[in-house]
Design a protein around this motif. Structure first.
Motif, PDB file in Angstrom:
ATOM      1  N   LEU B 100     -16.169 -23.915  -1.176  1.00  0.00           N
ATOM      2  CA  LEU B 100     -16.991 -23.882  -2.386  1.00  0.00           C
ATOM      3  C   LEU B 100     -16.929 -25.239  -3.068  1.00  0.00           C
ATOM      4  CD1 LEU B 100     -14.992 -22.367  -5.291  1.00  0.00           C
ATOM      5  CD2 LEU B 100     -14.125 -22.172  -2.969  1.00  0.00           C
ATOM      6  N   GLN B 101     -18.024 -25.583  -3.701  1.00  0.00           N
ATOM      7  CA  GLN B 101     -18.038 -26.802  -4.511  1.00  0.00           C
ATOM      8  C   GLN B 101     -18.332 -26.397  -5.952  1.00  0.00           C
ATOM      9  OE1 GLN B 101     -20.148 -30.082  -2.559  1.00  0.00           O
ATOM     10  NE2 GLN B 101     -19.298 -29.444  -0.608  1.00  0.00           N
ATOM     11  N   CYS B 102     -19.608 -26.177  -6.279  1.00  0.00           N
ATOM     12  CA  CYS B 102     -19.878 -25.735  -7.648  1.00  0.00           C
ATOM     13  C   CYS B 102     -19.414 -24.302  -7.867  1.00  0.00           C
ATOM     14  CB  CYS B 102     -21.354 -25.882  -7.990  1.00  0.00           C
ATOM     15  SG  CYS B 102     -22.425 -24.585  -7.327  1.00  0.00           S
ATOM     16  N   GLY B 103     -19.378 -23.513  -6.803  1.00  0.00           N
ATOM     17  CA  GLY B 103     -18.862 -22.153  -6.909  1.00  0.00           C
ATOM     18  C   GLY B 103     -19.868 -21.112  -7.368  1.00  0.00           C
ATOM     19  N   PHE B 104     -21.116 -21.507  -7.537  1.00  0.00           N
ATOM     20  CA  PHE B 104     -22.078 -20.532  -8.067  1.00  0.00           C
ATOM     21  C   PHE B 104     -22.443 -19.479  -7.027  1.00  0.00           C
ATOM     22  CE2 PHE B 104     -26.149 -18.901  -9.603  1.00  0.00           C
ATOM     23  CZ  PHE B 104     -25.840 -18.659 -10.933  1.00  0.00           C
ATOM     24  N   THR B 106     -20.522 -18.579  -4.689  1.00  0.00           N
ATOM     25  CA  THR B 106     -19.280 -18.111  -4.082  1.00  0.00           C
ATOM     26  C   THR B 106     -19.022 -16.606  -4.232  1.00  0.00           C
ATOM     27  OG1 THR B 106     -18.440 -20.322  -4.506  1.00  0.00           O
ATOM     28  CG2 THR B 106     -16.823 -18.665  -3.882  1.00  0.00           C
ATOM     29  N   ARG B 138     -26.226 -24.333  -1.830  1.00  0.00           N
ATOM     30  CA  ARG B 138     -26.857 -25.649  -1.807  1.00  0.00           C
ATOM     31  C   ARG B 138     -25.820 -26.766  -1.704  1.00  0.00           C
ATOM     32  NH1 ARG B 138     -31.671 -27.680  -0.127  1.00  0.00           N
ATOM     33  NH2 ARG B 138     -32.885 -28.705  -1.747  1.00  0.00           N
ATOM     34  N   CYS B 139     -24.538 -26.427  -1.871  1.00  0.00           N
ATOM     35  CA  CYS B 139     -23.519 -27.487  -1.962  1.00  0.00           C
ATOM     36  C   CYS B 139     -22.803 -27.781  -0.652  1.00  0.00           C
ATOM     37  CB  CYS B 139     -22.437 -27.105  -2.968  1.00  0.00           C
ATOM     38  SG  CYS B 139     -22.977 -26.974  -4.672  1.00  0.00           S
ATOM     39  N   THR B 140     -22.465 -26.762   0.112  1.00  0.00           N
ATOM     40  CA  THR B 140     -21.443 -26.951   1.153  1.00  0.00           C
ATOM     41  C   THR B 140     -21.979 -27.207   2.546  1.00  0.00           C
ATOM     42  OG1 THR B 140     -21.389 -24.607   1.715  1.00  0.00           O
ATOM     43  CG2 THR B 140     -19.914 -25.333  -0.049  1.00  0.00           C
TER      44      THR B 140
END
Ligand code: FES
Ligand code: FES
Lengths: 795, 173
Positions: B100-104, B106, B138-140
């Protein structure tokens, strides 16, 4: 060099992130989770037309709907709302139309905000929108950039008399950084000319934007899903007549941005205006459909390139002409985005002559602005495609053409034809590593075999040997480009009496892992445990100043400011330690969190003991103030220039047009690495977005200017099943322009990957006569390119 | 108004809801279960995924009324309350694999992973990618998500046979 700098147990470690604990358990603080008591909710009526005069708005019936507290249109708030800011007037005569948050007399793109309902709950607000009657008088629509700049085009802003916002030119002959490109083209043994379309993309952060404004207590507190709390606060103060010191902006947990939340939005202004009028907390959360329609878009350029070269592959000049779609208005940095590419078309190559010319064009579409890479992906795509086309023209291997032109390792620092000085780089090392991981030669053999036997599934190999400029940015460079602000960053450090450490950073994370990485840096600098460091960010009450997070700047600029703040704390602590240990400051060495008297083992004071002593302040040396804190800012002297080699193998089904990425290798050189786990993650995510542009994503309007890709059904963000596993590796050529030797990594994967993929698609089809496939390379477009080439061959 | 009786994260609620209230709205706005989030309005992103009687559902595509008589598990109930700091194997794997990056995305991604692992305790990478196709990140770039689900699967397999440590309605293997 002090002992501290050599002792680096934390920097370089794949530390698991501090951020995760609350994110994996759902203990999150997204803006949409914040609802102060008494909050009113906003719904926004948006224009169904791409261009029309608003002849009448009847708000009356909506006011009578249940739960409705207020209804207003642009005319009602024309003075209060001001005009949305554009901080980057790229030329003195740039055409810069007013940009109202709520349209006043005219709408210029479908989705533009027209009226606002404020109600006790969201459902009532949304229901009441139906009761608003708007009369539109349609005006002619212009969507195509070439049509927009042609004589007699309908005008997006009639009062401006033109659809051209600016034309910005860089010419190496004029700048004294190289020769004349027209001469180079005239004298060339080979020229290659291509026109590429950078399709329009939508950043598509997963958290829809949300904003809450609470006016309680004479202070306006705005929570917003933004990348830029500090810039937002200043811009709102300047444009809405809100005293800056009465405005606090908080970016709580923010679910991704990618440039898409680098904006001052109409919705933020509208929510602020509503809270001011109603003296109540007000909230707006967009739907995904609203987000795709109105959150700024990215890319959207028409690129014309002419490359001059000799028969041996040596490039002698490059001419670039761009049309860049601004959309209907200018956003925060809209005009500057294509200019960030101006310095990157020459990429890693030595070129004696270069000219770049860009015209910003208004059309009746959502406005564009920064999206991951902002200008640099467009430039990198174009030059890396051109290198392949030059190789094909000359019958050379595409990697060989690159080798003949790139800046050799021993030539750094190197000043380019665009006038930038690349401090460091080792393109040979990154390329060698990538070629080996990829198995380039074996894949070329397999490609030859498939071609030989006429396999319906052809193999293509795509190369991208990229660099980019990031770490925005030296303030004086930004000044010379007419950007409205500087590019420095701040950090504050507070040694608490108990020995714990608070670090305040002006950068504003939304997924990047600053809390972890900054803790690693501070732990090393001060010799304190990683766990004892708390990183605070994203709240203008906690960090009054900052330049926020975009342009892969946080670590190179913000991280360096953190180091500077640590240095100041150590300097002050040294004075106190010398006093406590009754020695001269020069007799002290600082390592592992303690000052020790050189040659006198046993006499030492830890930084925590000193923190407590400065708090008690019972016995401080003369002239030393109580408490152990510092403030520092860092303004970089140069950009950072990450680089690397990406290689992509695609299998292209020539009967169906299906493209499958078989393998993808990225070797990136981002200098020293603070946290390899985070760096790998940034690369993976960057690759996904770059591949998204190459194969899947496209924001499309119909001929009336309605967005056809207004949901995730049509705007196809790649899913897990769409993407391959990536092979990532690194070389480490440290940047020489910051103490950590780090370079930015946030955008590199996106910048590099798009051309690698498209080059691979074209390479697979080249024997069939295909020399370009427009993005996104969907099965239909690939199939069409094959048909067109076949038709061309038979006619 | 419809009366519903639903167990969410181990607690039973009896509530009157408007017929048009979505399950995700009920969870977020009535119960304060704001760990579950909304990423779209067309049931495409999977951010809102929860478990209904142990099976993954997009809580934005279900009415609250449809949860009447059922057991809902959100990200906040993956670990029984009282076990402070304890993580479900899927949560732990997401943390350890940097999934996870932003975690939204997740919470939804993890709940979808629980659903996937309930069906297929030993999925290949390919099967994980296909199983999570309805969840967008969109992040990982998904690479570490695939790794995390794989790691969680291994841990759950090796823990099988031991006393289940997950609450009612949560797939543990
Ligand atoms: S919120 Fe997107 S699928 Fe439910
Ligand atoms: S971690 Fe940001 S969307 Fe998945």
């Amino acid at each position: 060099m002090s002992v501290v700098e050599e002792h680096r147990p934390e920097v370089g470690n794949a530390r698991l992130r501090k951020e995760d604990a609350h994110l994996v358990t759902g203990q999150t603080n997204w803006t949409d989770n914040i609802t102060p008591p008494g909050t009113l909710h906003i719904a926004i009526l948006r224009s169904p037309m791409a261009h029309a005069r608003i002849t009448d708005i009847d708000l009356g019936p909506a006011r009578d709907r249940p739960g409705v507290v207020a209804v207003f249109s642009g005319r009602d708030v024309a003075d209060e709302q001001g005009t949305l800011p554009c901080a980057w007037p790229v030329t003195e005569d740039m055409v810069h139309p007013d940009h109202p948050a709520l349209a006043v007399d005219e709408v210029r793109f479908a989705g533009e905000a027209v009226a606002v309902v404020v109600a006790r709950d969201t459902a009532s607000a949304v229901d009441a929108l139906e009761a608003i009657e708007v009369d539109y008088d349609p005006l002619p629509v212009v969507l195509d950039m070439e049509a927009a700049v042609a004589d007699g085009s309908p005008l997006v802003h009639a009062d401006k008399g033109t659809n051209s916002s600016f034309t910005w030119v860089f010419d190496s002959a004029e700048a004294g950084t190289g020769g004349s490109v027209d001469e180079a083209l005239g004298d060339a043994e080979v020229t290659v000319s291509r026109r590429f379309l950078q399709q329009r993309l939508i950043p598509s952060f997963m958290e829809p934007r949300s904003v809450v404004v609470d006016p309680t207590g004479g202070q306006f507190t705005m929570w917003s899903a933004t990348q830029i709390p500090h810039i937002l606060r200043l811009m709102l103060a300047l444009t809405t007549n809100t005293p800056e010191h009465k405005l606090r902006v908080v970016a709580p947990d923010v679910g991704g941005g990618f440039g898409g939340k680098l904006q001052v939005t109409p919705e933020e202004v509208i929510t602020l205006v509503a809270a001011k009028r109603l003296h109540k907390p007000v909230k707006y959360t967009e739907t995904r459909s609203d987000s795709l329609l109105t959150a700024h878009h990215g890319r959207d350029q028409i690129q014309q390139l002419d490359l001059a070269a000799r028969r041996d592959g040596t490039i002698t000049g490059l001419k670039v002409r761009l049309l860049a779609n601004m959309g209907a208005y200018l956003g925060l940095v809209t005009p500057g985005v294509p200019l960030l590419g101006a310095f990157m078309f020459n990429a890693i190559y030595k070129m004696p002559a270069y000219r770049f010319e860009c015209t910003g064009v208004f059309t009746n579409t959502a406005w564009t602005d920064a999206y991951r890479g902002a200008g640099r992906p467009e430039a990198t795509f174009a030059i890396e495609r051109m290198m392949d086309e030059l190789a094909a023209e000359l019958g050379m291997d595409p990697m060989e053409v690159r080798r003949r032109n790139w800046i050799a390792h021993e030539e750094f620092p190197f000043t380019t034809v665009a006038g930038l000085t690349y401090d460091s780089g080792n393109y040979e090392a990154a390329t060698d590593k990538a070629m080996e991981l990829f198995g380039y030669d074996a894949l070329r053999r397999e490609q030859a075999e498939r071609r030989e036997r006429g396999d319906p599934v052809q193999l293509g190999l795509g190369i991208s040997t990229y660099t980019e400029m990031c770490g925005l940015a030296p303030s004086r460079v930004l000044g010379s480009l007419s950007y409205g602000a500087g590019g420095w960053e701040t950090a504050s450090l507070h040694m608490l009496p108990s020995g714990k450490v608070e670090v305040v950073t002006g950068s504003s994370a939304h997924g990047q892992g600053h809390e972890t990485a900054w803790s690693q840096i501070v732990a090393d600098q001060l010799g304190v445990p990683f766990e004892d460091v708390e990183v605070l960010h994203g709240d203008t009450r906690v960090s009054a100043k900052g330049m926020d997070t975009y342009g892969s700047r946080s670590l190179t600029v913000g991280g360096t400011a953190v180091i500077a703040a640590c240095g100041k704390v150590i300097d002050k602590a040294r004075k106190v330690a010398a006093h406590m240990l009754e020695c001269a400051e020069d007799d002290l060495e600082f390592a592992d969190g303690s000052f020790r008297v050189k040659g006198s083992p046993g006499s030492e004071k830890s930084i925590q003991e000193i923190a407590l002593a400065t708090f008690a302040a019972h016995d401080l040396p003369d002239g030393v103030e109580a408490s152990l804190d510092s403030d520092a800012t860092f303004d970089p002297e140069n950009f950072s220039f990450p680089h690397g080699t990406h290689l992509c193998a695609t299998e292209v089904d020539t009967e169906t047009g299906m493209v499958k990425i078989r393998s993808y290798v990225s070797v990136d050189d981002v200098g020293h690495v603070v946290n390899p786990l985070i760096v790998d993650g940034q690369v993976h995510g960057g690759l996904a977005q770059g591949i998204g542009q190459a194969l899947f994503e496209n924001a499309v309007y119909d001929s009336d200017g309605n967005l056809l890709t207004g949901t995730f059904v049509d705007y196809t963000v790649p899913s897990p099943a769409d993407l391959p596993a990536f092979t990532t590796a690194r070389t480490e050529t440290p940047a020489t322009t910051n103490p950590l030797g780090v370079k930015g990594v946030g955008e590199a994967g996106t910048i590099a990957s798009t051309p690698a993929v498209v080059n691979a698609v074209v390479d697979a089809l080249r024997p069939m006569g295909v020399n370009d496939v427009p993005m996104p390379c969907s099965p239909h477009r690939v199939w069409q390119a094959i048909q067109d080439a076949n038709g061309g061959a038979s006619s | 108004m419809t009366n519903i009786s639903v167990t969410v994260d181990g607690v039973r609620y009896d509530d009157d809801v408007e017929p048009r209230t979505l399950l995700v709205q009920y969870l977020r706005e009535r119960l304060g279960k704001v760990g579950t989030v909304v990423g779209c309005d067309t049931s495409n992103c999977g951010a809102c995924t929860v478990l209904l009687d142990g099976r993954g559902v997009k809580s934005c595509s279900l009415l609250a009324a449809q949860s009447d008589g059922h057991v809902v598990t959100t990200v906040e109930g993956l670990v029984p309350t009282g076990e402070d700091g304890a993580l479900h194997p899927v949560q732990r794997a997401f943390h350890e694999q940097h999934a996870l990056q932003c975690g939204f995305c997740t919470p939804g991604m993890m709940m979808a992973a629980c659903d996937l692992l309930a069906d297929n305790p030993d999925p290949s990478d390919e099967e994980i990618r296909e199983g999570l196709e309805g969840n967008l990140c969109r992040c990982t770039g998904y690479q570490n998500i695939v790794r995390a689900v794989s790691a969680a699967a291994a841990e759950l397999r090796s823990a099988r046979g031991a006393a289940p440590s997950t609450p009612e309605g949560v797939a543990s293997a």
